[in-house]
Design an enzyme around this catalytic site. Sequence first.
Site, short mmCIF file in Angstrom:
data_model
loop_
_atom_site.label_atom_id
_atom_site.label_comp_id
_atom_site.label_asym_id
_atom_site.label_seq_id
_atom_site.Cartn_x
_atom_site.Cartn_y
_atom_site.Cartn_z
N ALA A 62 0.83 -1.20 0.00
CA ALA A 62 0.00 0.00 0.00
C ALA A 62 0.86 1.26 0.00
O ALA A 62 0.55 2.23 -0.69
CB ALA A 62 -0.93 -0.01 1.21
N GLU A 63 1.95 1.24 0.76
CA GLU A 63 2.83 2.41 0.80
C GLU A 63 4.29 1.99 0.92
O GLU A 63 4.61 1.03 1.61
CB GLU A 63 2.51 3.32 2.00
N THR A 64 5.13 2.76 0.27
CA THR A 64 6.57 2.73 0.50
C THR A 64 6.99 4.13 0.94
O THR A 64 6.68 5.11 0.25
CB THR A 64 7.35 2.33 -0.75
#
Length: 280
Positions: A62-64
């Site tokens: 979902a996020e880096t």
Amino acid sequence: MYLKNYHVDFQNPKPTMQNIKIFQIDTFTDKLFSGNPAAVCILEQWLPENLMHSIANENNLAETAFIVPIGKDFEIRWFTPTTEVDLCGHATLASAFVLFNLLGYTESTIRFHAPRSGWLSVIKIEDMLYLDFPTDDLELIDGMQYTIAYCIGIAPTAVYKGKTDYIAIIDNENELKNIQPNLTEISKLNARGLIVTSKGDRVDFVSRFFAPQSGINEDPVTGSAHTSLLPIWAKKLEKTKFIAHQLSERGGQLICEFNNDRCLIGGKAKLYLTGVINLE
């Protein structure tokens, strides 16, 4: 030094353009394979934007988060597999966990500066990490109930619009658990995503977050969404401290406090993976 172990790498003395430290952390949980996973990449200077997009897409989380030290503070940016976002809670929590627990940051508060959100803080109290984020600006929206009903199959009792998301209030937790989102309709909303929330059965309130337009069909746990949820539930429940749960498949628990223009959003985290990205 504020970051005692920053130059201790697994195979290389420090991160470079060719070899970048990466960590994967499960956030808002005290056990692996639950909560919301985020990748954290430690940089000494900013990479080209297209390269950060490519790394986030390759990670397929979902996020880096990408962080760069600036004195005793840090700059931070967040990427989904498809886009850069203005604010991300769980990847900020993951970044703080890495700095506090793996790289030896010695103070009790870490300050991050985000180009699109300004200054943010994470406070460590024993094994809990608390995001200190600005409260969202909300507007009650009339005439959106039918549009949201097409998205989630339930007519909400109220709809709000924050800086980045729509927030829909529904009657109860059972309805929320059983939502079958119409991702095509949600993707048409002019927003980062759609937060759906109700009063909780065993906690103060519960929520789910859908953001197909940002490359995330359903986010496991969304820290930043609680900057929108806290002012709503503070008014409804007439209290300022909350236990919240996000009802995704992985699930996650958040300990929150509403302080008018600021929100404290707390959770634990677990290390899943350490590694080095090879760009050679």
